[in-house]
Scaffold this motif. Structure first.
Motif, PDB file in Angstrom:
ATOM      1  N   GLU A  59     -55.421  -2.349  -7.579  1.00 28.96           N
ATOM      2  CA  GLU A  59     -54.901  -3.823  -7.191  1.00 28.96           C
ATOM      3  C   GLU A  59     -56.128  -4.666  -7.610  1.00 28.96           C
TER       4      GLU A  59
ATOM      5  N   LYS B  43     -46.252  -2.408 -13.788  1.00 30.26           N
ATOM      6  CA  LYS B  43     -44.979  -2.925 -13.562  1.00 30.26           C
ATOM      7  C   LYS B  43     -44.973  -4.237 -12.881  1.00 30.26           C
ATOM      8  N   GLY B  44     -43.901  -5.103 -13.180  1.00 29.88           N
ATOM      9  CA  GLY B  44     -43.730  -6.488 -12.605  1.00 29.88           C
ATOM     10  C   GLY B  44     -45.016  -7.169 -12.470  1.00 29.88           C
ATOM     11  N   ARG B  45     -45.349  -7.685 -11.328  1.00 32.62           N
ATOM     12  CA  ARG B  45     -46.558  -8.406 -11.102  1.00 32.62           C
ATOM     13  C   ARG B  45     -47.990  -7.808 -10.464  1.00 32.62           C
ATOM     14  N   PHE B  46     -47.634  -6.698 -10.704  1.00 32.24           N
ATOM     15  CA  PHE B  46     -48.763  -5.784  -9.543  1.00 32.24           C
ATOM     16  C   PHE B  46     -50.190  -6.252 -10.135  1.00 32.24           C
TER      17      PHE B  46
ATOM     18  N   TRP C 207     -52.430 -14.825 -16.600  1.00 30.57           N
ATOM     19  CA  TRP C 207     -52.549 -14.502 -15.069  1.00 30.57           C
ATOM     20  C   TRP C 207     -53.789 -15.032 -14.188  1.00 30.57           C
TER      21      TRP C 207
END
Length: 544
Positions: free
Chosen positions: A454, A478-481, A506
């Motif tokens: 993270e 995956k996604g907005r991890f 980002w």
């Protein structure tokens, strides 16, 4: 002269005397102030340092911190007992799950060893000076990394994850204990990179700790002379003309917990073995005959039944490990998933003119502080991976040809908590392709990195980046991890792949524009390089 004139002259003289007296008094007062404040700046500095130390002592709860250290040790030891029992009684575990259980035990054993060192550090330095704080922070950062390594071993298949879920309830939560301890460190200490920033700009010429290869030939000659003057402790030769025929046997014969450098000379040849330098074997150096002639090679992989952790051809845990003029290789190939060439857990580890060749997860910079200089690193997916505080300087980092449909990612950094002093720094390197990818590089997308955990942190600075890198620069999972919590940055790069106008947007990505900020990621500040790099005898630069 009239009487009035004489009277005026007398008053004028008195005024001049009064002015002179006042001026003299002013000078006297100024001199006294100068004597008190300026004559002994060292005394003033000492007084300030003492006051700062007193403040640290009053704000750092040493006793409460030691209690948290002991709770973390107890939790890790409890898990070691549980895992031993599980391995002996659970007959449903397949080969990889058994390997993962062994990985867990080994990682918890490392946590116990590291935190016992923390206990000794705090007992010896209850004021928690900056150097002590950085060492403690490194050990607790590694605690979280080791905990994650245990869990990651059960993540390669659906059945692996089921076993992890079933056993997690039986394991004490070491993560919680270690995170609590990290939060207890003084706030000005937890950002260890700030320690050196205060002194960098006023660094004296005679205090220059760098061994920079400005004239590379002279540096190499110096290193050759040092190697020649210091005979190896043992020689490994595949043809039998040495003390050992295998590297593993030479490591096993090395003394435990040695404070002196123990040099294992590995002559030219291909050594087909898996080598482990355990934590008991400190200050070992592998000295080869050349990156292209001395090769240790293996082929373990996740597809072949290993965990990522155990797939390493060479695994290094003992503190102060050095390697020079040698290649670490994993030949499992691009279809075998994770297959590590070298895993490094050694604190104060350094590699010079080494090769790391593999495909996915070639170089596992697992934990602690590491330095790589003039190395050749090649792979396909996440080929520099891990959660060490690792700096790469003057290295050739090359993407090689993957399988069709695979995406190339150079780094996958694994910081799981923002208080960890970890990250991957690529400085003054060359990012390009190997010959097998060059002609077909337009068929594949390549990226500087992606977040493994993270709070992933990766910085690429002052490096040459080829056109193999996609204009977006970085890739997500995956996604907005992790896109808002990661820390990806670039600074003063060059080459066709360094254009930033189309980079990702980002929240966690940025272009560094301040030299002061970039300085925080140099060897001096990010891995405390001024305290240990000179002892390696390898060339290095501490700053930008």
């Amino acid at each position: 002269m009239t009487e009035a004139n004489q009277h005026n002259l007398s008053i004028s003289k008195k005024n001049k005397k009064l002015i002179l007296a006042i001026f003299a008094s002013f000078l006297l007062v100024a001199a006294i102030i100068a004597i008190v404040t300026g004559v002994n700046p060292q005394k003033k500095s000492t007084q300030n340092d003492a006051a700062h130390a007193k403040l640290r002592k009053s704000t750092f709860p040493a006793n409460a911190f030691l209690l948290q250290v002991n709770l973390s040790i107890d939790a890790a030891q409890s898990n070691m007992y549980t895992l031993s029992k599980q391995k002996a009684t659970n007959t449903k575990l397949d080969a990889r799950q058994k390997n993962a259980t062994v990985d867990c035990y080994q990682n918890y054993d490392r946590i116990v060893s590291d935190l016992k060192e923390v206990r000794a550090i705090v007992n010896a330095d209850t004021e928690m000076t900056p150097q002590a704080a950085q060492n403690v922070q490194t050990k607790f950062s590694s605690c979280l990394t080791n905990q994650n390594s245990c869990l990651d071993g059960f993540s390669h298949s659906r059945n692996d994850r089921k076993v992890r879920a079933a056993s997690s309830s039986d394991l004490a939560n070491v993560t919680v204990s270690c995170e609590k301890a990290l939060r207890m460190l003084p706030s000005e200490q937890t950002a260890e990179m700030a320690i050196g920033l205060k002194t960098t700009n006023r660094k004296l010429k005679e205090d220059d700790d760098s061994i920079e290869g400005g004239a590379e030939w002279s540096t190499d000659r110096l290193l050759f002379q040092l190697s020649s003057l210091t005979p190896p402790d043992v020689v490994v030769a595949a043809d039998g003309r040495g003390n050992y025929t295998t590297v593993s046997a030479a490591v096993a014969g090395a003394p435990d917990y040695s404070s002196k450098r123990y040099i294992i000379r590995i002559k030219a040849g291909v050594y087909r073995e898996n080598v482990e330098v355990p934590k008991e074997k400190s200050n070992i150096m592998f000295l080869g005959d050349g990156r292209k002639t001395t090769i240790i090679t293996g082929s373990r992989s996740v597809a072949g039944g290993s965990t990522t952790y155990q797939s390493a051809t060479v695994a290094v845990e003992g503190q102060g490990f050095l390697a020079r003029d040698i290649t670490f290789q994993n030949t499992a190939g691009p279809s075998k998933y994770q297959a590590v060439a070298v895993r490094v857990e050694s604190d104060f580890a350094a590699f010079y003119k080494c090769g790391m060749l593999g495909y996915q997860n070639t170089l596992y910079v697992h934990s602690n502080r590491q330095f790589f200089r003039s190395c050749f690193i090649a792979g396909t997916i996440d080929f520099i991976v891990g959660n060490a505080a690792a700096v790469f300087q003057d290295c050739d980092i090359r993407a090689r040809r993957p399988n069709p449909g695979q995406t190339i990612t150079i780094t996958a950094q694994g910081r799981s908590n923002p208080t960890q002093n970890t990250g991957i720094v690529i400085q003054k390197c060359r990012i390009g392709v190997t010959s097998d990818l060059h002609a077909v590089r337009s068929n594949f997308s390549a990226y500087l990195g992606r977040p493994w955990k993270e709070y992933a942190r990766t910085v690429v600075m002052q490096s040459s980046i080829s056109d193999v890198i996609h204009p977006a620069g970085w890739n997500g999972l995956k996604g907005r991890f992790a896109l808002s919590t990661l820390s990806f940055a670039e600074y003063e790069n060059s080459g066709a792949g360094a254009e930033t106008s189309r980079r990702v947007t980002w929240e966690g990505y940025k272009m560094i524009t301040s030299a002061t900020e970039a300085q925080s990621f140099t060897p001096r500040n990010f891995i405390a390089g001024s305290s240990w790099l000179k002892s390696t005898t390898f060339p290095f630069s501490l700053d930008l």
